[in-house]
Design an enzyme around this catalytic site. Structure first.
Site, PDB file in Angstrom:
ATOM      1  N   ASN A  99       0.947  -1.499   0.206  1.00 11.86           N
ATOM      2  CA  ASN A  99      -0.008   0.036  -0.144  1.00 11.86           C
ATOM      3  C   ASN A  99       0.923   1.487   0.453  1.00 11.86           C
ATOM      4  OD1 ASN A  99       0.955   0.737   3.022  1.00 11.86           O
ATOM      5  ND2 ASN A  99      -0.338  -1.675   3.102  1.00 11.86           N
ATOM      6  N   ASP A 113      -3.598  -6.160   4.279  1.00 16.32           N
ATOM      7  CA  ASP A 113      -5.115  -6.962   5.066  1.00 16.32           C
ATOM      8  C   ASP A 113      -4.786  -8.551   4.247  1.00 16.32           C
ATOM      9  OD1 ASP A 113      -6.282  -4.883   6.319  1.00 16.32           O
ATOM     10  OD2 ASP A 113      -7.035  -4.377   4.452  1.00 16.32           O
ATOM     11  N   LYS A 156      10.137 -16.228  -9.987  1.00 17.77           N
ATOM     12  CA  LYS A 156       9.140 -15.709 -10.642  1.00 17.77           C
ATOM     13  C   LYS A 156       7.797 -16.044 -12.201  1.00 17.77           C
ATOM     14  CE  LYS A 156       9.516 -11.817 -14.019  1.00 17.77           C
ATOM     15  NZ  LYS A 156      10.539 -10.642 -15.165  1.00 17.77           N
ATOM     16  N   PHE A 181      -4.850   2.540  14.254  1.00 18.88           N
ATOM     17  CA  PHE A 181      -5.449   3.628  13.277  1.00 18.88           C
ATOM     18  C   PHE A 181      -5.968   2.881  12.426  1.00 18.88           C
ATOM     19  CE2 PHE A 181      -2.065   6.140  15.449  1.00 18.88           C
ATOM     20  CZ  PHE A 181      -2.103   7.149  14.620  1.00 18.88           C
ATOM     21  N   LYS A 225     -11.660  -4.609  17.158  1.00 22.61           N
ATOM     22  CA  LYS A 225     -10.410  -5.158  17.603  1.00 22.61           C
ATOM     23  C   LYS A 225      -9.933  -5.033  18.976  1.00 22.61           C
ATOM     24  CE  LYS A 225      -9.070  -4.725  12.556  1.00 22.61           C
ATOM     25  NZ  LYS A 225      -8.612  -5.821  12.018  1.00 22.61           N
TER      26      LYS A 225
END
Length: 395
Positions: free
Chosen positions: A208, A276, A286, A323, A341
């Site tokens: 991300n 996630d 590869k 966060f 959580k």
């Protein structure tokens, strides 16, 4: 009797330095003064010499003094170095490690505690550059007082006034007595920061856009308040904040293992943007593109939930902060995440713009008591405010 080296910066508040010297002498301390070029426009060397009953130093280029390395001697002979007033310019040069006059040279050469009492226009004090410089100095071990709030010589009102001389003298004596304890001294705080990289094959991964800047800023702010900080960092190219122990990891499982190994901790601030999902079976070689054939299927499985796992752990920190990076319904999603959580706080931010990789953030702190929304702030100011709140909560 303690020996104090007082650096007088340039600014209208320099006139208060005379009362600081007078009060220190009355209380039995020896005072030597360094008068900057700017300070000399407001007070004279003769005035400070008369009040301190000692020589006043004004230049790095005095032949007699510098033949004996006078700036080194000045910096080492004192028990404490005090800058009052500490102007925005002086703070900036201190934070940058410059040594372009007598004051900054001896500050760079000293091995003694340093106390700075800032004084400047309110907008100068609140400017992001000044805030960065103050946080850097605190991270470097300099005690930086908060300025007073009130009317200023420029006609504006707000924080930036030099604290009154008796307040500065009281803080000087606290530092000399070693009674100024940083609020997080003796505490161990775990921080995670940055992204994780989940391998697809040896050359590709799922990731991300997290830059790690907010988490690194929080780690540095906590260390500046005296905490022992363990920073578990995903793959980012950021310098390690001063006083922070850094553990570099790559994948979510690596981060989970490092978090477990860093326990116990008094608090944990889970800033990292953990992926996630991960590839169910990462290829050992590869994956080659085959002309005319569909791409190889990518099967995803959920990653370990580090925050929820820590919340259920018998070694759960007393204060657990997560966060939430959201793009819509920021507070609603963060509130649900806190309950799901098992975290004490969730710090939520809207990442639909350029927050990831940027230098500013708007956050909402979601706790059992409700939601506190902060204005847009540089990330280091978000970090400093959050660190102060953590210190207050840990008591």
């Amino acid at each position: 009797m303690s020996r104090i080296l007082l650096i007088v910066g340039g600014g209208i508040a320099a006139y208060k330095s005379c009362e600081i010297v007078r009060t220190l002498r009355r209380r039995g301390h020896a005072v030597r003064c360094v008068l900057t070029e700017g300070g000399s426009h407001f007070v004279t060397p003769m005035t400070l010499a008369a009040l301190s009953e000692d020589q006043v130093f004004t230049t790095l280029w005095d032949l007699k003094d510098e033949a004996e390395m006078g700036h080194i001697q000045l910096s080492r002979q004192a028990d404490l170095v005090v800058i009052a007033p500490a102007t925005a310019d002086l703070l900036a040069r201190m934070a940058g490690g410059l040594a372009n006059d007598l004051a900054t040279t001896l500050l760079l050469a000293t091995d003694k505690p340093v106390l700075a009492a800032p004084a400047m226009n309110v907008r100068m004090w609140q400017h992001p550059a000044t805030r960065r410089n103050v946080e850097q100095l605190r991270a470097d071990g300099v005690t930086v007082m908060e300025p007073d709030e009130g009317a200023m010589a420029c006609g504006e009102f707000g924080p930036g006034r030099l604290p009154e001389p008796d307040v500065i003298v009281a803080r000087i004596e606290q530092v000399l007595a070693g009674s100024v304890a940083k609020p997080l001294s003796g505490r161990h705080i775990l921080v995670t920061a940055g992204p994780t990289h989940e391998p697809i094959d040896p050359v590709r991964y799922i990731a991300n856009r997290s830059s790690g800047k907010q988490g690194f800023a929080i780690a540095g702010a906590l260390a500046a308040l005296g905490a022992r900080v363990s920073l578990v960092a995903g793959p980012v190219l950021l310098p390690t904040p001063a006083g922070v122990d850094r553990i570099d990891v790559e994948s979510a499982q690596d981060m989970a293992n490092a978090v477990a190994a860093a326990l116990p901790a008094d608090a944990a601030v889970m800033v990292a943007a953990v992926a996630d999902w991960r590839a169910e079976d990462a290829a050992g070689q590869k994956i080659k593109k085959r002309p005319g054939e569909p791409p190889a299927p990518l099967r995803l499985v959920e990653n370990v939930d580090i925050l929820a796992t820590l919340a259920r752990s018998p070694r759960r920190p007393a204060l657990l902060i997560g966060f939430a990076a959201e793009t819509e319904q920021i507070v609603a999603h963060a509130t649900a995440k806190r309950a799901r959580k098992g975290a004490d706080w969730i710090v939520a931010n809207d990442v639909s713009g350029d927050v990831m990789g940027g230098d500013a953030n708007t956050v909402h702190v979601v706790t059992a008591d409700g939601v506190e929304s902060w204005e847009l702030l540089p990330k280091n100011q978000v970090a400093a405010r959050l660190a102060d709140r953590i210190a207050a909560t840990l008591g």
